[in-house]
Design a protein around this motif. Structure first.
Motif, mmCIF file in Angstrom:
data_model
loop_
_atom_site.group_PDB
_atom_site.id
_atom_site.type_symbol
_atom_site.label_atom_id
_atom_site.label_comp_id
_atom_site.label_asym_id
_atom_site.label_seq_id
_atom_site.Cartn_x
_atom_site.Cartn_y
_atom_site.Cartn_z
ATOM 1 N N VAL A 1 0.874 -1.175 0.000
ATOM 2 C CA VAL A 1 0.000 0.000 0.000
ATOM 3 C C VAL A 1 0.908 1.220 0.000
ATOM 4 C CG1 VAL A 1 -1.810 1.259 1.210
ATOM 5 C CG2 VAL A 1 -1.761 -1.243 1.292
ATOM 6 N N LEU A 2 0.954 1.938 -1.109
ATOM 7 C CA LEU A 2 1.899 3.037 -1.255
ATOM 8 C C LEU A 2 1.394 4.304 -0.574
ATOM 9 C CD1 LEU A 2 2.997 2.542 -4.979
ATOM 10 C CD2 LEU A 2 3.969 1.560 -2.891
ATOM 11 N N ILE A 3 2.329 5.171 -0.252
ATOM 12 C CA ILE A 3 2.010 6.455 0.368
ATOM 13 C C ILE A 3 2.685 7.548 -0.447
ATOM 14 C CG2 ILE A 3 2.093 7.806 2.498
ATOM 15 C CD1 ILE A 3 2.891 5.061 3.846
ATOM 16 N N GLN A 4 1.926 8.605 -0.732
ATOM 17 C CA GLN A 4 2.493 9.747 -1.441
ATOM 18 C C GLN A 4 3.647 10.315 -0.613
ATOM 19 O OE1 GLN A 4 0.162 13.393 -1.624
ATOM 20 N NE2 GLN A 4 0.558 13.546 -3.810
ATOM 21 N N GLN A 5 4.813 10.413 -1.238
ATOM 22 C CA GLN A 5 6.014 10.745 -0.480
ATOM 23 C C GLN A 5 6.315 12.238 -0.366
ATOM 24 O OE1 GLN A 5 8.303 8.166 1.066
ATOM 25 N NE2 GLN A 5 6.173 7.518 0.963
ATOM 26 N N ASN A 6 5.596 13.078 -1.093
ATOM 27 C CA ASN A 6 5.929 14.508 -1.075
ATOM 28 C C ASN A 6 4.898 15.336 -0.312
ATOM 29 O OD1 ASN A 6 3.852 14.200 -2.859
ATOM 30 N ND2 ASN A 6 4.763 15.400 -4.524
ATOM 31 N N LEU B 1 -2.960 0.323 -4.620
ATOM 32 C CA LEU B 1 -3.602 1.520 -4.099
ATOM 33 C C LEU B 1 -2.561 2.457 -3.507
ATOM 34 C CD1 LEU B 1 -6.646 -0.095 -2.223
ATOM 35 C CD2 LEU B 1 -6.490 0.559 -4.635
ATOM 36 N N GLU B 2 -2.893 3.741 -3.461
ATOM 37 C CA GLU B 2 -1.985 4.736 -2.885
ATOM 38 C C GLU B 2 -2.760 5.670 -1.965
ATOM 39 O OE1 GLU B 2 1.487 7.747 -4.420
ATOM 40 O OE2 GLU B 2 -0.449 7.888 -5.429
ATOM 41 N N VAL B 3 -2.233 5.869 -0.768
ATOM 42 C CA VAL B 3 -2.762 6.884 0.150
ATOM 43 C C VAL B 3 -2.083 8.198 -0.220
ATOM 44 C CG1 VAL B 3 -2.958 7.605 2.554
ATOM 45 C CG2 VAL B 3 -3.144 5.181 1.961
ATOM 46 N N TYR B 4 -2.879 9.234 -0.477
ATOM 47 C CA TYR B 4 -2.306 10.493 -0.938
ATOM 48 C C TYR B 4 -3.002 11.674 -0.279
ATOM 49 C CZ TYR B 4 -6.350 11.502 -3.944
ATOM 50 O OH TYR B 4 -7.608 11.793 -4.405
ATOM 51 N N THR C 1 -5.151 14.849 -0.418
ATOM 52 C CA THR C 1 -6.125 15.494 -1.289
ATOM 53 C C THR C 1 -6.060 17.012 -1.123
ATOM 54 O OG1 THR C 1 -7.915 15.462 0.340
ATOM 55 C CG2 THR C 1 -7.642 13.500 -1.031
ATOM 56 N N ARG C 2 -6.771 17.719 -1.983
ATOM 57 C CA ARG C 2 -6.724 19.187 -1.952
ATOM 58 C C ARG C 2 -7.413 19.759 -0.717
ATOM 59 N NH1 ARG C 2 -10.106 23.181 -3.717
ATOM 60 N NH2 ARG C 2 -11.546 21.638 -4.590
ATOM 61 N N ASN C 3 -8.559 19.227 -0.350
ATOM 62 C CA ASN C 3 -9.292 19.831 0.771
ATOM 63 C C ASN C 3 -9.992 18.811 1.663
ATOM 64 O OD1 ASN C 3 -11.227 18.997 -1.034
ATOM 65 N ND2 ASN C 3 -12.417 20.899 -1.003
ATOM 66 N N ARG C 4 -9.602 17.525 1.549
ATOM 67 C CA ARG C 4 -10.262 16.498 2.352
ATOM 68 C C ARG C 4 -9.275 15.610 3.100
ATOM 69 N NH1 ARG C 4 -14.675 13.294 -0.736
ATOM 70 N NH2 ARG C 4 -13.156 13.104 -2.415
ATOM 71 N N GLY C 5 -8.117 16.168 3.412
ATOM 72 C CA GLY C 5 -7.132 15.382 4.150
ATOM 73 C C GLY C 5 -6.556 14.273 3.295
ATOM 74 N N TRP C 6 -6.290 13.139 3.943
ATOM 75 C CA TRP C 6 -5.766 11.991 3.212
ATOM 76 C C TRP C 6 -6.886 11.268 2.475
ATOM 77 C CZ3 TRP C 6 -0.636 11.424 2.776
ATOM 78 C CH2 TRP C 6 0.171 12.066 3.726
ATOM 79 N N GLY C 7 -6.550 10.674 1.358
ATOM 80 C CA GLY C 7 -7.504 9.895 0.590
ATOM 81 C C GLY C 7 -6.807 8.692 -0.025
ATOM 82 N N VAL C 8 -7.558 7.904 -0.764
ATOM 83 C CA VAL C 8 -7.004 6.712 -1.416
ATOM 84 C C VAL C 8 -7.352 6.767 -2.897
ATOM 85 C CG1 VAL C 8 -6.969 4.188 -1.500
ATOM 86 C CG2 VAL C 8 -7.327 5.353 0.692
ATOM 87 N N ARG C 9 -6.363 6.511 -3.740
ATOM 88 C CA ARG C 9 -6.625 6.417 -5.176
ATOM 89 C C ARG C 9 -6.080 5.094 -5.695
ATOM 90 N NH1 ARG C 9 -2.857 11.567 -6.688
ATOM 91 N NH2 ARG C 9 -0.843 10.773 -5.940
ATOM 92 N N THR C 10 -6.643 4.655 -6.799
ATOM 93 C CA THR C 10 -6.179 3.419 -7.414
ATOM 94 C C THR C 10 -5.120 3.729 -8.459
ATOM 95 O OG1 THR C 10 -6.814 1.480 -8.716
ATOM 96 C CG2 THR C 10 -8.118 3.498 -9.056
ATOM 97 N N LEU C 11 -4.134 2.881 -8.555
ATOM 98 C CA LEU C 11 -3.069 3.050 -9.542
ATOM 99 C C LEU C 11 -3.310 2.193 -10.780
ATOM 100 C CD1 LEU C 11 0.041 3.115 -7.164
ATOM 101 C CD2 LEU C 11 -1.343 5.026 -8.012
#
Length: 299
Positions: free
Chosen positions: A20-25, A125-128, A130-140
């Motif tokens: 389960v990846l995490i956005q690193q930046n 999947l990646e936890v990233y 979001t612009r205005n909703r905190g952390w979210g999950v997107r599919t790769l």
């Protein structure tokens, strides 16, 4: 786990078959919690979610068939030969039947088409942030309609513990508790409360949407305690955020409890003991403006 340690990339620490990846930046503060791919016994839970309590079949084929498998004969065939959920259209009615998979006592193959949720995460999947909703999950990767995506796993707790946790939450804290009520016959209701705040999986990062692309379905595998499985309600593109309706439905209609003629202030004062309702930022044209709130837990 502290994601400020940038060399850590797998949120599950190897507990899932797919990292389960995490956005690193991201500069967002990452929550501290214990990762668990499965439900665990929490305060007030009277049944161990990991205990095998359901009977198994004696099939010896690679995949069970309805004509000979007691599991499928008793509970129905939920998946097709590729493990895709059938009869998704029933979700549009607001009602659904629980799914029963073959379990640890069954003698069928691990590749049986009636073993889906128990295989765990298979999608990237990646936890990233979001612009205005905190952390979210997107599919790769693209996800076809009816595909199992992930569980909403956490501590299985009692009603009393769920109520206590909600009442002590501060206005800025997130409420992760999901309550699932299953109705069987006249007056028979089974309640399951799952809270991934302290112990949970990637599902805890899924955001709410009033027009979601996932829906939740109780799935029983080894135990009477259901797993809260999330399936794709439509074809989902790669890089798309994954969302579900926190009220449990799969439609663009606001929850019934939000359709009051009272003002929001009156609802807040008279029905939520002063707890502030959180605004919804899903962006759907049919947005209900506030996140769903299970008032029955607070009553």
């Amino acid at each position: 786990m502290n994601v400020l340690d940038r060399h850590v990339v797998d949120l599950s620490n190897g507990l899932e078959s797919v990292p389960v990846l995490i956005q690193q930046n991201s500069v967002q503060t990452f929550p501290e919690f214990q990762y668990s791919p499965d439900n665990v016994e929490g305060p007030g839970c009277t049944v161990d979610p990991s205990e095998v309590t359901l009977p198994g079949c004696s099939c010896h084929s690679l995949s069970c068939c309805t004509v000979s498998c007691p599991c499928l004969q008793t509970h129905g065939k939920a998946y097709n030969s590729t493990g895709t959920l059938q009869n998704i259209s029933r979700m549009d009615t607001g009602y659904c039947s629980p799914v029963f998979e073959c379990n640890a006592l069954c003698t069928c193959s691990d590749t049986c088409s009636n073993r889906v949720v128990q295989r765990g995460l298979t999608l990237r999947l990646e936890v990233y942030s979001t612009r205005n909703r905190g952390w979210g999950v997107r599919t790769l990767e693209p996800i076809p309609r009816g595909t199992f995506v992930c569980e909403y796993a956490g501590e299985v707790i009692s009603f009393e513990e769920a109520r206590r946790r909600q009442l002590v939450q501060g206005p800025e804290e997130n409420n992760y508790i999901i309550a699932v009520r299953e109705y069987a016959g006249t007056g028979s209701v089974t309640e399951t409360f799952v809270d991934p705040a302290l112990v949970g999986n990637v599902g805890r990062f899924l955001n709410h949407s009033c027009l979601p692309n996932l829906f939740m379905l109780p799935v029983r595998v080894h135990s009477l305690v259901p797993r809260l499985a999330l399936f794709a309600g439509r074809d989902i593109d790669a890089q798309e955020e994954l969302t579900f309706d926190y009220s449990g439905g799969y439609s663009n209609q606001p929850p019934v409890q939000l359709l009051s003629t009272q003002s929001d202030a009156a609802i807040q004062a008279s029905r939520t003991d002063g707890l502030q309702r959180k605004a919804c930022h899903c962006g759907a044209n049919s947005c209900a403006r506030f996140l769903p709130l299970d008032l029955s837990i607070l009553s």
